[in-house]
Scaffold this motif. Sequence first.
Motif: not given
Length: 118
Positions: A31-36, A45-52, A60-65, A86-93
């Motif tokens: 399990k990885e936790v990334w902060e973006i 600035g402008m919107i940046h849709p993050f895609h993986l 798991i968290i957006r702007n501290g909530n 945002v913080r996301i949780e990702v697990t590569f299989q």
Amino acid sequence: MTFSGMGNMVAIDGKQFDMDRIDLRAKVGEKEVWEIKNTRDMMDGMIHPFHLHGVQFKVIIRNGNAPPANEQDWKDTIALYPGDSVRIEVTFQKRGFFMYHCHILEHEDNGIMGQVLV
């Protein structure tokens, strides 16, 4: 990681895509936790849709909530508005190379991409 810029002046962590560079490394099944983050610059600035590619993640968290209800299921893309974090949780299989990028084609074409070696 920090997304920034607009138009042809975009970057992740101040760098544009380099096919010969590995930006992140991960291990299969761990399990990885990334902060973006998306910066606010002098033009606000402008919107940046993050895609993986190749794997889904959970916000798991957006702007501290806790994330809103519409962001609490599996995702492969998440909108980052100026100033968002945002913080996301990702697990590569699977092993291999996986790309991540801003999902605005103009930004992607101008180098706001990175690669993960799993």
